[in-house]
Design a protein around this motif. Structure first.
Motif, PDB file in Angstrom:
ATOM      1  N   TRP A 225       0.845  -1.208   0.000  1.00 35.14           N
ATOM      2  CA  TRP A 225       0.000   0.000   0.000  1.00 35.14           C
ATOM      3  C   TRP A 225       0.873   1.248   0.000  1.00 35.14           C
ATOM      4  O   TRP A 225       0.531   2.249  -0.645  1.00 35.14           O
ATOM      5  N   ARG A 226       2.000   1.192   0.698  1.00 36.65           N
ATOM      6  CA  ARG A 226       2.920   2.338   0.687  1.00 36.65           C
ATOM      7  C   ARG A 226       3.496   2.539  -0.712  1.00 36.65           C
ATOM      8  O   ARG A 226       3.681   3.672  -1.166  1.00 36.65           O
ATOM      9  N   LEU A 229       0.932   4.237  -2.848  1.00 32.27           N
ATOM     10  CA  LEU A 229       0.763   5.653  -2.495  1.00 32.27           C
ATOM     11  C   LEU A 229       1.952   6.496  -2.923  1.00 32.27           C
ATOM     12  O   LEU A 229       1.808   7.687  -3.197  1.00 32.27           O
ATOM     13  N   TYR A 239      -5.470   3.466   0.505  1.00 40.19           N
ATOM     14  CA  TYR A 239      -5.773   3.873   1.878  1.00 40.19           C
ATOM     15  C   TYR A 239      -6.798   2.927   2.507  1.00 40.19           C
ATOM     16  O   TYR A 239      -6.673   2.548   3.674  1.00 40.19           O
ATOM     17  N   GLY A 243      -6.045   0.550   5.651  1.00 44.38           N
ATOM     18  CA  GLY A 243      -6.824   0.604   6.881  1.00 44.38           C
ATOM     19  C   GLY A 243      -7.278  -0.775   7.331  1.00 44.38           C
ATOM     20  O   GLY A 243      -7.172  -1.130   8.512  1.00 44.38           O
ATOM     21  N   ASN A 258      -6.116   5.596   8.011  1.00 43.27           N
ATOM     22  CA  ASN A 258      -6.204   5.129   6.625  1.00 43.27           C
ATOM     23  C   ASN A 258      -7.642   4.927   6.173  1.00 43.27           C
ATOM     24  O   ASN A 258      -7.990   5.236   5.028  1.00 43.27           O
ATOM     25  N   LYS A 261      -9.299   8.051   5.086  1.00 41.87           N
ATOM     26  CA  LYS A 261      -8.858   8.407   3.737  1.00 41.87           C
ATOM     27  C   LYS A 261      -9.510   7.497   2.689  1.00 41.87           C
ATOM     28  O   LYS A 261      -9.738   7.909   1.553  1.00 41.87           O
ATOM     29  N   GLY A 262      -9.790   6.258   3.093  1.00 41.81           N
ATOM     30  CA  GLY A 262     -10.347   5.289   2.157  1.00 41.81           C
ATOM     31  C   GLY A 262     -11.846   5.414   1.944  1.00 41.81           C
ATOM     32  O   GLY A 262     -12.411   4.675   1.138  1.00 41.81           O
ATOM     33  N   ASP A 441       4.138   4.759   6.209  1.00 36.65           N
ATOM     34  CA  ASP A 441       2.748   4.834   5.769  1.00 36.65           C
ATOM     35  C   ASP A 441       2.325   6.272   5.487  1.00 36.65           C
ATOM     36  O   ASP A 441       1.478   6.515   4.644  1.00 36.65           O
ATOM     37  N   TRP A 442       2.893   7.210   6.238  1.00 35.52           N
ATOM     38  CA  TRP A 442       2.438   8.596   6.140  1.00 35.52           C
ATOM     39  C   TRP A 442       3.422   9.504   5.409  1.00 35.52           C
ATOM     40  O   TRP A 442       3.339  10.726   5.498  1.00 35.52           O
ATOM     41  N   GLU A 445       1.460  11.557   2.974  1.00 35.90           N
ATOM     42  CA  GLU A 445       0.671  12.552   3.705  1.00 35.90           C
ATOM     43  C   GLU A 445       1.561  13.685   4.194  1.00 35.90           C
ATOM     44  O   GLU A 445       1.186  14.860   4.139  1.00 35.90           O
TER      45      GLU A 445
END
Length: 468
Positions: A225-226, A229, A239, A243, A258, A261-262, A441-442, A445
């Motif tokens: 997922w990272r 993104l 996201y 999550g 997450n 955001k999803g 992960d962030w 963001e």
């Protein structure tokens, strides 16, 4: 009219009729409109009552192919011809899955299983399949029946555990009857272990992550997922699944971040409301839980995966509140006779003062005896006690944190500075996250927050003061 014709054509293709169950035709309508999850819901409903419905498995497989969920498609094609050995379309569908994955030998092996392509081995395979139906009936509900509300593997309609269940017993009997036939080789190749099947994962990071998630390999799915993104900042689907992954790993703070955001994920974003409600339930925040459940119910279809669970939980929350209200009213009435008439008048004054003493969260958190925790700091931040939260985030950075907790703390510290209009300090913190934890992960963001904070720092004098 076109949708009905499509449904009838599909029925003719598999040699079966959908007229016996209108849910099959309704599923075809949803599929024609592109509402794949709704279509799968109809087929799951059929399979919940009849776990051996070959046409339902075949229809689900067709939908999975359109969704590019090749593991799920293969599982359903195989279940279809398992319960209807003469369904040539199911063998051909399984072969096409392997062709898409670039595995021609396995595609040929699937076609070789079809009795019309292998008349010598057809009779033994059909006889061997009969005794295998009894244990298969216990597997089928696991594959297509709706799962419990706590099982976030729901994005996959049929569990991939059945993907590589190519009936080893029928293979042995086929080998005994026709040892020198080429069909034996094909059956043997098709009966390869589960590990080889799961090795044929999609190359696209998002689809690969979904496949790993469906198999319960959450730690392997998390980095994907990272990766998505980084390549596509703001990818709502990444996201959403991030999550769900964090929820399964028990990391509720990250799961909540997450999933929010999803919510914009077009395909399954509404399900994020359900899991946000589950997170609120774990924190005993019944008001937030009810809010998320109401949001889920507003968009959930009548046959949505979690609708029944959501309805039951809403009723339970309301019953609990009603019970508490009745208990409080009973206690109040029971207390009235015991009080002297003189004490009745000051009672409203005491009740009126209670709300004044309520906001003590910050005081307790800032007390010298309190131990700073990430959960407490997040609660302070959410409650609007930004300065108290800022102090706690700073204190946490002085402790020996795990890397994942540390970069989240730094990100939240930047957010706190931004709320207090200290944009320069916010820029510093966001930049530290991006530079020190580029694979976190962030990170994506933090990059967006950094751009925002840089702009705010340059235009600070032009902005009105924020209030919370």
């Amino acid at each position: 009219m076109n949708i009905r014709i499509s449904a009838i054509a599909l029925a003719c293709l598999v040699g079966l009729s959908f007229s016996a169950d209108p849910r099959m035709e309704q599923g075809a309508r949803f599929e024609a409109k592109g509402d794949f999850e709704m279509a799968l819901g109809e087929y799951r409903a059929v399979l919940a009552e009849n776990p051996k419905s070959a046409e339902a498995y075949f229809a689900a497989a067709q939908v999975r192919m359109k969704m590019k969920d090749y593991s799920g498609a293969l599982a359903n094609y195989r279940l279809a011809y398992k319960f209807e050995p003469t369904m040539s379309a199911a063998y051909e569908g399984a072969a096409k899955v392997y062709e898409v994955l670039g595995q021609k030998a396995k595609a040929d092996a699937e076609r070789a299983k079809d009795p019309k392509n292998n008349p010598v081995a057809a009779e033994p395979v059909q006889e061997a399949a009969a005794p295998a139906e009894t244990p298969a009936a216990t597997e089928a509900p696991k594959a297509d029946a709706p799962k419990a509300e706590t099982a976030p593997a729901a994005p996959v309609a049929e569990a991939p555990k059945t993907v590589t269940a190519p009936e080893p017993k029928p293979v042995e009997k086929t080998a005994e009857v026709a040892k020198p036939e080429p069909a034996k080789v094909a059956e043997t190749k098709a009966a390869e272990p589960v590990k080889e099947e799961s090795a044929a994962l999609p190359t696209d990071p998002f689809e690969k992550g979904k496949a790993l998630f469906a198999e319960g390999k959450y730690k392997e799915a998390a980095p994907l997922w990272r990766e998505v993104l980084r390549k596509q900042p703001g990818h709502a689907g990444a996201y959403f699944y991030a999550g769900l992954t964090r929820y399964e790993l028990g990391e509720m703070d990250k799961a909540e971040f997450n999933l929010k955001k999803g919510l914009e994920y077009k395909e399954e974003g509404n399900d994020a409301n359900f899991f946000l409600a589950k997170i609120a339930q774990k924190s005993n925040k019944s008001d937030q839980e009810l809010k998320f459940l109401a949001a889920y119910m507003k968009k959930a279809a009548p046959n949505a995966k979690y609708r029944a669970a959501a309805e039951a939980r809403i009723a339970e929350i309301k019953a609990e509140k009603e019970s508490k209200n009745q208990s409080a009213a009973a206690d109040s009435k029971a207390a009235e006779p015991a009080e002297a008439p003189k004490t009745v008048e000051p009672a409203p004054t005491q009740v009126a003062k209670a709300p004044v003493a309520e906001p003590k969260v910050a005081d307790i958190a800032d007390a010298p005896s309190s131990t700073p925790t990430l959960a407490n700091a997040n609660l302070l931040y959410s409650a609007g006690s930004i300065e108290s939260a800022l102090k706690m985030y700073k204190a946490l950075l002085e402790t020996d944190q795990q890397p994942e907790d540390r970069y989240f703390t730094m990100l939240q510290l930047g957010n706190a500075y931004r709320e207090l209009r200290d944009f320069h300090s916010a820029v510093v913190r966001y930049r530290e996250v991006v530079q020190q934890f580029p694979d976190s992960d962030w990170a994506a963001e933090a990059e967006r927050a950094l751009e925002d904070a840089v702009w705010l720092e340059k235009h600070a004098s032009e902005l009105p003061r924020r209030t919370r």
